[in-house]
Design a protein around this motif. Structure first.
Motif, PDB file in Angstrom:
ATOM      1  N   UNK A 126       0.817  -1.214   0.000  1.00 56.83           N
ATOM      2  CA  UNK A 126       0.000   0.000   0.000  1.00 56.83           C
ATOM      3  C   UNK A 126       0.856   1.271   0.000  1.00 56.83           C
ATOM      4  N   UNK A 127       0.178   2.367  -0.348  1.00 50.97           N
ATOM      5  CA  UNK A 127       0.875   3.657  -0.435  1.00 50.97           C
ATOM      6  C   UNK A 127       1.301   4.111   0.957  1.00 50.97           C
ATOM      7  N   UNK A 128       2.515   4.598   1.046  1.00 49.55           N
ATOM      8  CA  UNK A 128       3.029   5.167   2.297  1.00 49.55           C
ATOM      9  C   UNK A 128       2.619   6.641   2.342  1.00 49.55           C
ATOM     10  N   UNK A 129       1.514   6.909   3.055  1.00 47.79           N
ATOM     11  CA  UNK A 129       0.948   8.255   3.007  1.00 47.79           C
ATOM     12  C   UNK A 129       1.846   9.332   3.590  1.00 47.79           C
ATOM     13  N   UNK A 130       2.577   8.936   4.640  1.00 47.73           N
ATOM     14  CA  UNK A 130       3.506   9.928   5.229  1.00 47.73           C
ATOM     15  C   UNK A 130       4.557  10.335   4.230  1.00 47.73           C
ATOM     16  N   UNK A 131       5.152   9.326   3.593  1.00 44.77           N
ATOM     17  CA  UNK A 131       6.199   9.610   2.616  1.00 44.77           C
ATOM     18  C   UNK A 131       5.627  10.385   1.425  1.00 44.77           C
ATOM     19  N   UNK A 133       3.143  12.551   1.471  1.00 41.87           N
ATOM     20  CA  UNK A 133       3.004  13.962   1.843  1.00 41.87           C
ATOM     21  C   UNK A 133       4.354  14.667   1.872  1.00 41.87           C
ATOM     22  N   UNK A 134       5.356  13.954   2.417  1.00 40.90           N
ATOM     23  CA  UNK A 134       6.679  14.568   2.505  1.00 40.90           C
ATOM     24  C   UNK A 134       7.217  14.886   1.100  1.00 40.90           C
ATOM     25  N   UNK A 135       7.048  13.914   0.201  1.00 46.44           N
ATOM     26  CA  UNK A 135       7.499  14.136  -1.183  1.00 46.44           C
ATOM     27  C   UNK A 135       6.779  15.332  -1.799  1.00 46.44           C
TER      28      UNK A 135
END
Ligand SMILES: Nc1ncnc2c1ncn2[C@@H]1O[C@H](COP(=O)(O)OP(=O)(O)OP(=O)(O)O)[C@@H](O)[C@H]1O
Length: 514
Positions: A126-131, A133-135
């Motif tokens: 699954x998508x790493x939502x934190x990463x 947003x950071x990107x």
């Protein structure tokens, strides 16, 4: 974002090298080179044997009238369109920002920015939502844009969406960034952000090609200029070799004496055609001003401060929630015009800003699009009458220097600027026009055609038509309007006479600082 499938140059690029368009630099390979590119669409020879090259870290402005072939050339440089003949070589990937935005309105800024390259919690997972947003935040930071990455893109203003689209392209770290009219919906401070970002990219070795019809920006952004006319490259070289005048005459193939027509000496004293009286609703409030016959009244403001709503109220696209609209001395009713149709019946015409979604019928012909507003006069039996249609529309097309194959051509096949001309031209055929409401009428329109449109506006005004002009282009308002009302947070912050207004004065009011 499409990446070019084109062959790459393996050699590293000397970033410090300078390159002249169509001339080799100091021995290092160019970041972009194309050779004898040619493209036809049926009978239209859109691009004719164009060769040019651009060094790494250089910015090229691609100039030319509407329909000159700029978008077609850029599509071939980006690998999106196959040339009939000729070749393109790019030293790496290409990212393109088109005139029409391609973001998904229901996705967030972060989701749009990382679409197709979402960081995963583990490969295939699954998508790493934190990463994510950071990107996304990093991508916006590179452009200097302060927006919340969790906002749905559909909630952003057109200018903000444009910035997100540019941020997405920049984040790909392309060797070549292609921007098709990137500034047409941006306000001055956002243009500054874009300028700073392209300077940073250039310092990192990225080459930039952009199209703009705003001459002042071309000289600010570009190291090199290439000019196209009727599909062919007619001039290319360092920007310092061009003056405003030489650039314009090379684009339009003639000297352009003046962009803005002379003002009428006398200000009309007649009764207003339309008066806003404490009008409000849809985010605007207490709007009061009058438009008299023969007057061009301008509305200025930064994006999102209510100026489009004022145009829509005047044209019956929206209904009033407070105050009244007074037409020829009588109120138009409790909520203003009942509908656009009611406004048209009263002689009020509207040229909306977004030609693709509100205004043109892209699958229909130029002739049909031009005559749709005047249909009652031209087709009393509501039947198309080819000969009559041609007689009426021919002069309009000529006057606006429309570039087309035939009047039967579909409007969807025209270049962006030529579509805008059709949208404007349709109202020139309407009998009984009293008030023309224009919302950013020259967005994407080339300088030669703009001079024609301005001339037509002045002529209409001199014939007694009243004009309400909403524009993001301050110079256009200063050049044309008799009076300029500046909006801030939904209200008129101040008004200045057009003949003496300055950009600083308008900006100060628009920023709410005065
Ligand atoms: N898909 C198509 N089918 C038919 N004709 C086309 C197509 N795309 C472009 N053309 C024609 O090719 C010519 C060049 O169009 P292009 O869009 O490249 O011009 P442009 O210089 O980008 O104009 P603008 O400044 O208005 O955007 C025009 O005459 C246009 O009508």
């Amino acid at each position: 974002m499409p990446r070019s499938e084109l062959s790459s140059i393996a050699e590293p690029i000397d970033v410090s090298a300078t390159s002249a368009v169509s001339g080799g630099p100091t021995g290092s390979p160019p970041a972009l080179a194309c050779d004898a590119l040619d493209k036809r669409f049926g009978a239209t020879h859109a691009v004719r044997a164009v060769s040019l090259s651009l060094g790494a870290g250089r910015t090229l402005a691609l100039m030319g009238e509407n329909g000159a072939g700029k978008s077609t050339l850029m599509a071939m440089l980006a690998g999106e369109l196959k040339p009939d003949t000729g070749s393109v070589t790019v030293a790496g990937s290409v990212a393109v920002v088109h005139q029409e935005l391609s973001l998904f309105p229901y996705l967030t800024i972060a989701e749009n920015l990382c679409l197709g390259r979402e960081p995963r919690l583990f490969p295939g997972g699954p998508v790493n939502n934190r990463a994510l947003r950071t990107l996304a935040r990093a991508a916006l930071d590179r452009l200097g844009v302060a927006l919340d990455v969790d906002t749905a893109v559909g909630r952003l203003s057109p200018a903000e969406q444009q910035l997100v689209e540019i941020a997405r392209a920049v984040a790909l770290d392309p060797a070549l960034l292609i921007l098709d009219e990137p500034t047409s919906s941006l306000e001055p401070s956002q243009v500054d952000l874009l300028h700073a970002a392209t300077e940073r990219l250039k310092a990192g070795g990225t080459s930039v090609i952009f199209v703009s019809h705003r001459l002042e920006e071309v000289f600010r952004f570009a190291d090199e200029i290439a000019v196209m006319r009727s599909g062919a490259l007619v001039g290319a070289g360092p920007a310092s070799d061009f003056t405003r005048e030489s650039l314009v005459s090379s684009m339009v193939g003639r000297e352009l004496e003046q962009l803005y027509p002379d003002r009428s000496a006398a200000q009309p004293a007649a009764e207003p055609v339309l008066a806003f009286d404490g009008a409000g609703g849809h985010g605007v409030r207490d709007v009061s001003f009058a438009i008299r016959p023969g007057q061009i009244v301008g509305i200025a403001g930064l994006e999102g401060h209510g100026q489009h709503v004022v145009a829509e109220l005047a044209a019956g696209v929206r209904r009033l929630q407070a105050g009244q609209l007074v037409l020829d001395g009588s109120s138009t009713g409790r909520a203003g015009f009942k509908s656009p149709r009611a406004a048209i019946a009263a002689g009020v015409a509207f040229v909306p800003p977004d030609r693709r979604t509100s205004g043109l019928m892209l699958p229909l012909s130029i002739a049909e699009n031009l005559t749709v507003a005047a249909a009652h006069r031209l087709h009393p039996a509501r039947l198309l009458n080819g000969a009559r249609e041609r007689r009426a529309t021919g002069p309009v097309a000529e006057r606006l220097r429309l570039r087309f194959q035939s009047m039967e051509q579909r409007v969807g096949e025209l270049s962006g600027g030529n579509q805008q001309k059709v949208l404007f031209g349709r109202w020139l055929l309407v009998p009984g026009l009293r008030l023309l409401v224009l919302d950013d009428p020259t967005r994407g329109v080339d300088v030669g055609a703009r001079a024609e449109i301005y001339g037509v506006l002045r002529e209409l005004a001199d014939r007694g038509v009243a004009v309400l002009l909403v524009s993001t282009d301050m110079l256009e308002l200063i050049g044309l309007a008799d009076e300029i009302h500046v909006m801030y947070e939904g209200a008129i912050r101040g008004s200045v006479p057009g003949h003496s207004a300055t950009e600083e004065e308008i900006m100060t009011l628009a920023a709410g600082a005065a």
